[in-house]
Enzyme design. Structure first.
Site, PDB file in Angstrom:
ATOM      1  N   ASP A  67      28.006  72.851 -18.667  1.00 31.39           N
ATOM      2  CA  ASP A  67      29.414  72.562 -18.386  1.00 31.39           C
ATOM      3  C   ASP A  67      29.860  71.212 -18.935  1.00 31.39           C
ATOM      4  O   ASP A  67      29.031  70.413 -19.394  1.00 31.39           O
ATOM      5  CB  ASP A  67      29.668  72.636 -16.865  1.00 31.39           C
ATOM      6  CG  ASP A  67      28.577  71.964 -16.039  1.00 31.39           C
ATOM      7  OD1 ASP A  67      27.778  71.202 -16.615  1.00 31.39           O
ATOM      8  OD2 ASP A  67      28.520  72.204 -14.830  1.00 31.39           O
ATOM      9  N   ASP A 136      27.713  72.799  -1.924  1.00 35.70           N
ATOM     10  CA  ASP A 136      28.333  74.051  -1.458  1.00 35.70           C
ATOM     11  C   ASP A 136      27.681  75.276  -2.098  1.00 35.70           C
ATOM     12  O   ASP A 136      28.195  76.389  -1.997  1.00 35.70           O
ATOM     13  CB  ASP A 136      29.844  74.038  -1.758  1.00 35.70           C
ATOM     14  CG  ASP A 136      30.153  73.860  -3.241  1.00 35.70           C
ATOM     15  OD1 ASP A 136      29.202  73.866  -4.063  1.00 35.70           O
ATOM     16  OD2 ASP A 136      31.337  73.726  -3.582  1.00 35.70           O
ATOM     17  N   HIS A 138      27.057  75.799  -5.391  1.00 38.31           N
ATOM     18  CA  HIS A 138      27.510  76.218  -6.721  1.00 38.31           C
ATOM     19  C   HIS A 138      26.460  75.926  -7.791  1.00 38.31           C
ATOM     20  O   HIS A 138      25.672  74.986  -7.658  1.00 38.31           O
ATOM     21  CB  HIS A 138      28.869  75.604  -7.099  1.00 38.31           C
ATOM     22  CG  HIS A 138      28.851  74.143  -7.408  1.00 38.31           C
ATOM     23  ND1 HIS A 138      29.569  73.213  -6.703  1.00 38.31           N
ATOM     24  CD2 HIS A 138      28.224  73.445  -8.393  1.00 38.31           C
ATOM     25  CE1 HIS A 138      29.386  72.015  -7.227  1.00 38.31           C
ATOM     26  NE2 HIS A 138      28.569  72.124  -8.251  1.00 38.31           N
ATOM     27  N   GLU A 143      32.423  77.245  -8.705  1.00 45.09           N
ATOM     28  CA  GLU A 143      32.753  76.883  -7.334  1.00 45.09           C
ATOM     29  C   GLU A 143      32.821  78.141  -6.454  1.00 45.09           C
ATOM     30  O   GLU A 143      32.947  79.260  -6.965  1.00 45.09           O
ATOM     31  CB  GLU A 143      34.096  76.161  -7.328  1.00 45.09           C
ATOM     32  CG  GLU A 143      34.094  74.847  -8.111  1.00 45.09           C
ATOM     33  CD  GLU A 143      33.358  73.716  -7.399  1.00 45.09           C
ATOM     34  OE1 GLU A 143      32.393  73.975  -6.651  1.00 45.09           O
ATOM     35  OE2 GLU A 143      33.747  72.552  -7.621  1.00 45.09           O
TER      36      GLU A 143
HETATM   37  C1  GLP Z   1      27.651  69.163 -10.721  1.00 45.53           C
HETATM   38  C2  GLP Z   1      27.100  69.926 -11.912  1.00 45.53           C
HETATM   39  C3  GLP Z   1      25.998  70.870 -11.495  1.00 45.53           C
HETATM   40  C4  GLP Z   1      24.960  70.124 -10.684  1.00 45.53           C
HETATM   41  C5  GLP Z   1      25.618  69.525  -9.450  1.00 45.53           C
HETATM   42  C6  GLP Z   1      24.625  68.787  -8.555  1.00 45.53           C
HETATM   43  O1  GLP Z   1      28.485  69.938  -9.940  1.00 45.53           O
HETATM   44  N1  GLP Z   1      28.130  70.670 -12.565  1.00 45.53           N
HETATM   45  O2  GLP Z   1      25.405  71.456 -12.639  1.00 45.53           O
HETATM   46  O3  GLP Z   1      23.929  70.995 -10.323  1.00 45.53           O
HETATM   47  O4  GLP Z   1      26.610  68.624  -9.891  1.00 45.53           O
HETATM   48  O5  GLP Z   1      24.397  67.498  -9.040  1.00 45.53           O
HETATM   49  P1  GLP Z   1      23.221  66.573  -8.556  1.00 45.53           P
HETATM   50  O6  GLP Z   1      21.997  67.055  -9.226  1.00 45.53           O
HETATM   51  O7  GLP Z   1      23.614  65.190  -9.025  1.00 45.53           O
HETATM   52  O8  GLP Z   1      23.142  66.682  -7.075  1.00 45.53           O
END
Ligand code: GLP
Length: 271
Positions: A67, A136, A138, A143
């Site tokens: 993304d 949440d 995702h 989302e």
């Molecule tokens: C964002 C990214 C996800 C990632 C999430 C969790 O939403 N788009 O791909 O998994 O953050 O991030 P973190 O690993 O910093 O908790």
């Protein structure tokens, strides 16, 4: 789903990196699906270490990131392209032309998303998709409420995700409201998915993903439909799993099988 529970973040990073290294040994020109966020950083550091110390060769590898924030150019410090360059690509010998991150500046969203899907298909599909998870539940930026068949597209971020990611930007106001993300359907087409989670803040999401019903309200739960999913988590993230002991027994049996120790598994006892 194969659930591997390890003592800490360090062990999760090493184990996740091992899956990548094993794939690269089998298929040097593999296609990796990569994730941003703090969770995969340890695995990237381990892969960088192996590149430096043992010559792990990324020169034939192709990558696709999940993304990108809409509105951020590739050199914006918080863009996911910049994140990948700093934390991984600039420190290994991957050919930058083989690395793909959705274009956060493209305004013709439909076209650029279709092109991204096309590029993945032209590369032969993703062999191993690394995934983190939002609090949440995702995956990528899919989302709650995202179609479980969704493809790469524009997505509006929830206030929870904006709050969670504000730590990288300084304030919530600076976090973009929109992102381009691979869809759940796109992710499910990867040949193998490797979901990583570290820390107590992910425990509910991991429980819902692994042991909850399949629902668009927890998009990671769609992974239950995939034929090859590996979930690598630390004790804190695994804390709410009801079948923790069983997952450990499966791993123990797997280790014995790999070692060819059939006797310890009771095989042959009844012959
Ligand atoms: C964002 C990214 C996800 C990632 C999430 C969790 O939403 N788009 O791909 O998994 O953050 O991030 P973190 O690993 O910093 O908790």
């Amino acid at each position: 789903m194969r659930v591997i529970i390890l003592p800490d973040a360090e062990a999760v990073a090493r184990r996740a990196a091992r899956f990548v290294v094993d794939l690269m040994a089998k298929k040097p020109a593999c296609v990796l699906g990569l994730a941003t966020g703090s969770t995969p950083l340890g695995a990237y550091r381990e892969l960088i270490r192996q590149h430096r110390e043992s010559g792990l060769d990324f020169s034939h590898v192709t990558t696709f990131n999940l993304d990108e924030y809409v509105g951020l150019g590739p050199s914006h410090p918080q863009s996911y392209r910049q994140f990948m360059q700093t934390n991984f690509f600039d420190q290994i010998n991957v050919d930058v032309n083989r690395t793909h991150v959705p274009d956060g500046r493209a305004l013709n969203f439909e076209h650029s998303c279709r092109l991204y899907e096309q590029r993945i298909a032209e590369a032969g599909g993703i062999d191993l998709q690394i995934l983190g998870i939002g609090t949440d539940g995702h995956i990528a930026f899919n989302e709650p409420g995202s179609s479980l068949g969704s493809r790469t597209r524009l997505k509006t971020l929830t206030s929870e995700t904006i709050r969670d990611n504000a730590r990288f930007f300084g304030s919530e106001e600076d976090v973009p409201r929109l992102a381009i993300t691979m869809g759940v359907g796109t992710i499910l087409e990867s040949r193998c998915c490797l979901l990583m989670a570290i820390g107590e803040s992910k425990a509910t999401a991991i429980r819902d993903t692994v042991e909850g019903p399949i629902t668009a309200q927890v998009t990671a739960s769609a992974l239950q439909l995939h034929r090859e999913v590996i979930v690598v988590v630390d004790e804190a993230a695994a804390n709410l799993l009801a079948r923790k002991d069983y997952y450990a027994e499966v791993e123990q049996a797997q280790t014995l099988l790999e070692a060819g120790d059939f006797r310890a598994l009771g095989i042959g006892k009844h012959a």
